[in-house]
Design a protein around this motif. Structure first.
Motif, PDB file in Angstrom:
ATOM      1  N   MET A 157      52.245  55.849  25.724  1.00 17.88           N
ATOM      2  CA  MET A 157      51.356  54.698  25.635  1.00 17.88           C
ATOM      3  C   MET A 157      50.807  54.393  27.022  1.00 17.88           C
ATOM      4  N   ASP A 158      49.524  54.134  27.074  1.00 18.83           N
ATOM      5  CA  ASP A 158      48.901  53.722  28.331  1.00 18.83           C
ATOM      6  C   ASP A 158      48.856  52.200  28.401  1.00 18.83           C
ATOM      7  N   LEU A 159      49.260  51.679  29.522  1.00 18.37           N
ATOM      8  CA  LEU A 159      49.184  50.245  29.804  1.00 18.37           C
ATOM      9  C   LEU A 159      48.273  50.101  31.010  1.00 18.37           C
ATOM     10  N   VAL A 160      47.133  49.432  30.810  1.00 17.21           N
ATOM     11  CA  VAL A 160      46.147  49.301  31.869  1.00 17.21           C
ATOM     12  C   VAL A 160      45.960  47.826  32.190  1.00 17.21           C
ATOM     13  N   PHE A 161      46.228  47.455  33.427  1.00 18.66           N
ATOM     14  CA  PHE A 161      46.011  46.084  33.903  1.00 18.66           C
ATOM     15  C   PHE A 161      44.611  46.022  34.525  1.00 18.66           C
ATOM     16  N   ILE A 162      43.822  45.041  34.110  1.00 18.99           N
ATOM     17  CA  ILE A 162      42.478  44.861  34.637  1.00 18.99           C
ATOM     18  C   ILE A 162      42.343  43.435  35.157  1.00 18.99           C
ATOM     19  N   ARG A 163      41.854  43.315  36.373  1.00 25.21           N
ATOM     20  CA  ARG A 163      41.619  41.984  36.923  1.00 25.21           C
ATOM     21  C   ARG A 163      40.289  41.452  36.384  1.00 25.21           C
ATOM     22  N   HIS A 164      40.255  40.169  36.119  1.00 28.30           N
ATOM     23  CA  HIS A 164      39.042  39.514  35.624  1.00 28.30           C
ATOM     24  C   HIS A 164      37.878  39.695  36.596  1.00 28.30           C
ATOM     25  N   GLY A 165      36.668  39.459  36.088  1.00 23.39           N
ATOM     26  CA  GLY A 165      35.475  39.498  36.931  1.00 23.39           C
ATOM     27  C   GLY A 165      35.439  38.309  37.884  1.00 23.39           C
ATOM     28  N   GLN A 166      34.474  38.332  38.786  1.00 25.43           N
ATOM     29  CA  GLN A 166      34.344  37.272  39.795  1.00 25.43           C
ATOM     30  C   GLN A 166      34.226  35.904  39.125  1.00 25.43           C
ATOM     31  N   GLY A 167      35.049  34.966  39.574  1.00 25.07           N
ATOM     32  CA  GLY A 167      35.033  33.608  39.033  1.00 25.07           C
ATOM     33  C   GLY A 167      34.409  32.626  40.005  1.00 25.07           C
ATOM     34  N   GLU A 168      33.955  31.510  39.462  1.00 27.00           N
ATOM     35  CA  GLU A 168      33.338  30.457  40.279  1.00 27.00           C
ATOM     36  C   GLU A 168      34.288  29.933  41.357  1.00 27.00           C
ATOM     37  N   HIS A 169      35.583  30.052  41.129  1.00 31.65           N
ATOM     38  CA  HIS A 169      36.581  29.529  42.062  1.00 31.65           C
ATOM     39  C   HIS A 169      36.662  30.326  43.364  1.00 31.65           C
ATOM     40  N   THR A 170      35.939  31.449  43.448  1.00 29.93           N
ATOM     41  CA  THR A 170      35.998  32.273  44.666  1.00 29.93           C
ATOM     42  C   THR A 170      34.746  32.154  45.530  1.00 29.93           C
ATOM     43  N   LEU A 171      33.816  31.301  45.163  1.00 35.93           N
ATOM     44  CA  LEU A 171      32.520  31.258  45.842  1.00 35.93           C
ATOM     45  C   LEU A 171      32.494  30.444  47.132  1.00 35.93           C
ATOM     46  N   GLY A 178      30.306  38.169  38.023  1.00 35.64           N
ATOM     47  CA  GLY A 178      31.472  38.400  37.170  1.00 35.64           C
ATOM     48  C   GLY A 178      31.077  38.873  35.779  1.00 35.64           C
ATOM     49  N   ILE A 179      30.015  38.310  35.237  1.00 36.46           N
ATOM     50  CA  ILE A 179      29.511  38.740  33.927  1.00 36.46           C
ATOM     51  C   ILE A 179      29.071  40.201  33.997  1.00 36.46           C
ATOM     52  N   ASN A 180      28.345  40.555  35.053  1.00 37.97           N
ATOM     53  CA  ASN A 180      27.919  41.948  35.219  1.00 37.97           C
ATOM     54  C   ASN A 180      29.114  42.884  35.379  1.00 37.97           C
ATOM     55  N   GLN A 181      30.131  42.437  36.115  1.00 40.35           N
ATOM     56  CA  GLN A 181      31.336  43.253  36.276  1.00 40.35           C
ATOM     57  C   GLN A 181      32.021  43.482  34.929  1.00 40.35           C
ATOM     58  N   ALA A 182      32.084  42.430  34.097  1.00 40.53           N
ATOM     59  CA  ALA A 182      32.698  42.566  32.773  1.00 40.53           C
ATOM     60  C   ALA A 182      31.902  43.538  31.902  1.00 40.53           C
ATOM     61  N   LYS A 183      30.589  43.518  32.024  1.00 38.88           N
ATOM     62  CA  LYS A 183      29.745  44.447  31.256  1.00 38.88           C
ATOM     63  C   LYS A 183      29.997  45.891  31.667  1.00 38.88           C
ATOM     64  N   THR A 184      30.288  46.137  32.950  1.00 42.34           N
ATOM     65  CA  THR A 184      30.537  47.512  33.392  1.00 42.34           C
ATOM     66  C   THR A 184      31.844  48.066  32.823  1.00 42.34           C
ATOM     67  N   LEU A 185      32.740  47.178  32.420  1.00 42.25           N
ATOM     68  CA  LEU A 185      33.987  47.657  31.801  1.00 42.25           C
ATOM     69  C   LEU A 185      33.706  48.420  30.512  1.00 42.25           C
ATOM     70  N   LYS A 186      32.611  48.080  29.820  1.00 40.82           N
ATOM     71  CA  LYS A 186      32.256  48.774  28.570  1.00 40.82           C
ATOM     72  C   LYS A 186      32.078  50.269  28.815  1.00 40.82           C
ATOM     73  N   LYS A 187      31.501  50.629  29.958  1.00 39.27           N
ATOM     74  CA  LYS A 187      31.298  52.045  30.288  1.00 39.27           C
ATOM     75  C   LYS A 187      32.559  52.663  30.875  1.00 39.27           C
ATOM     76  N   GLN A 188      33.244  51.887  31.689  1.00 38.08           N
ATOM     77  CA  GLN A 188      34.429  52.390  32.373  1.00 38.08           C
ATOM     78  C   GLN A 188      35.602  52.587  31.420  1.00 38.08           C
ATOM     79  N   PHE A 189      35.762  51.641  30.481  1.00 37.67           N
ATOM     80  CA  PHE A 189      36.851  51.693  29.510  1.00 37.67           C
ATOM     81  C   PHE A 189      36.291  51.405  28.118  1.00 37.67           C
ATOM     82  N   PRO A 190      35.634  52.386  27.490  1.00 40.90           N
ATOM     83  CA  PRO A 190      35.114  52.154  26.136  1.00 40.90           C
ATOM     84  C   PRO A 190      36.268  51.830  25.184  1.00 40.90           C
ATOM     85  N   LEU A 191      36.095  50.778  24.424  1.00 44.19           N
ATOM     86  CA  LEU A 191      37.147  50.325  23.507  1.00 44.19           C
ATOM     87  C   LEU A 191      36.945  50.901  22.107  1.00 44.19           C
TER      88      LEU A 191
END
Length: 192
Positions: free
Chosen positions: A1-15, A32-45
Motif C-alpha cells: 500500500m502506498d501512503l502519500v502525505f501531501i501538504r496543502h496549497g498556499q494559505g492566506e495565513h502565510t501572506l 494555493g488554488i493553482n497548486q491544488a489544481k496541479t495535483l490533478k496532473k501530478q497525482f491523478p485520482l
C-alpha cells in the motif's frame, strides 16, 4: 500500500508573516488554488483511492479542488490536523490552526465523510500540542487504521508539522523544520 502525505496549497495565513498566523479559518490563496489544481496532473485520482484530510479549510479546499469530478473516498480526520513541530509546551495553538467544527465541514464540504468513530476530544483539541509519547501511540494507531483500509493508495492532505511528525514516526529518524515539505509538496511512504 502506498501512503502519500501531501501538504496543502498556499494559505492566506502565510501572506504577511507573522501577523497573518493570527487569521482565523484562512482559505487558499489564488496561488494555493493553482497548486491544488496541479495535483490533478501530478497525482491523478481514481475511484479506488482514499484521501484523508485535516479538518482545516485550506486542506479541505486542496482536497476538494484536486478530487473534483472523482468519486473517491474523502475522509476528514483530526488525527492529521495541524501539529507543532518541534513540540514546545509553552506555545499555544495559533488561530490559523483551529479545527473547524463538524457542522461547518458538513455544510461546506458535503461530499466529505467525517471520521465519527473518534472521540469528540480529538475534534476539539486535535494533535497540535500532544506530547511526543502520546502522539506516538495515537500516530501508530492511525497508521494501523490506514493499513486496515486496504486500498492501494491513501493520500493524506495535511500540514508541514504534522507530515514531519508522521514521517519521523515512520522512519525513526530525527527530523527538523528544515525537513518540512513545501506547499503541495509530498512524501511517499510504503506501509505493508
Amino acid at each position: 500500500m502506498d501512503l502519500v502525505f501531501i501538504r496543502h496549497g498556499q494559505g492566506e495565513h502565510t501572506l504577511d508573516l507573522p501577523k497573518s498566523l493570527h487569521t482565523l479559518d484562512p482559505a487558499l490563496t489564488k496561488e494555493g488554488i493553482n497548486q491544488a489544481k496541479t495535483l490533478k496532473k501530478q497525482f491523478p485520482l481514481s475511484q479506488s483511492d482514499v484521501i484523508i484530510i485535516s479538518p482545516i479549510r485550506r486542506t479541505l479546499q486542496t482536497a476538494q479542488i484536486w478530487s473534483e469530478g472523482i468519486k473517491c473516498q474523502k475522509v476528514v480526520s483530526p488525527l492529521v490536523s495541524p501539529r507543532m513541530f518541534p513540540q514546545n509546551p509553552e506555545w499555544q495553538t495559533l488561530p490559523c490552526d483551529e479545527i473547524l467544527t463538524k457542522e461547518i465541514i458538513k455544510d461546506d464540504f458535503t461530499d466529505f465523510h467525517i471520521e465519527e468513530e473518534l472521540s469528540n476530544e480529538w475534534w476539539s483539541k486535535g494533535i497540535n500540542k500532544l506530547p511526543e509519547k502520546e502522539f506516538k501511540v495515537i500516530g501508530e494507531g492511525f497508521l494501523k487504521w490506514c493499513k486496515q483500509i486496504g486500498n492501494k493508495r491513501i493520500y493524506i492532505v495535511s500540514h508541514d508539522g504534522t507530515i514531519t511528525s508522521y514521517r519521523q514516526l515512520i522512519t525513526g529518524k530525527e527530523l527538523t523544520r528544515n525537513d518540512f515539505p513545501k506547499e503541495t509538496g509530498f512524501l511517499k511512504n510504503c506501509l505493508y
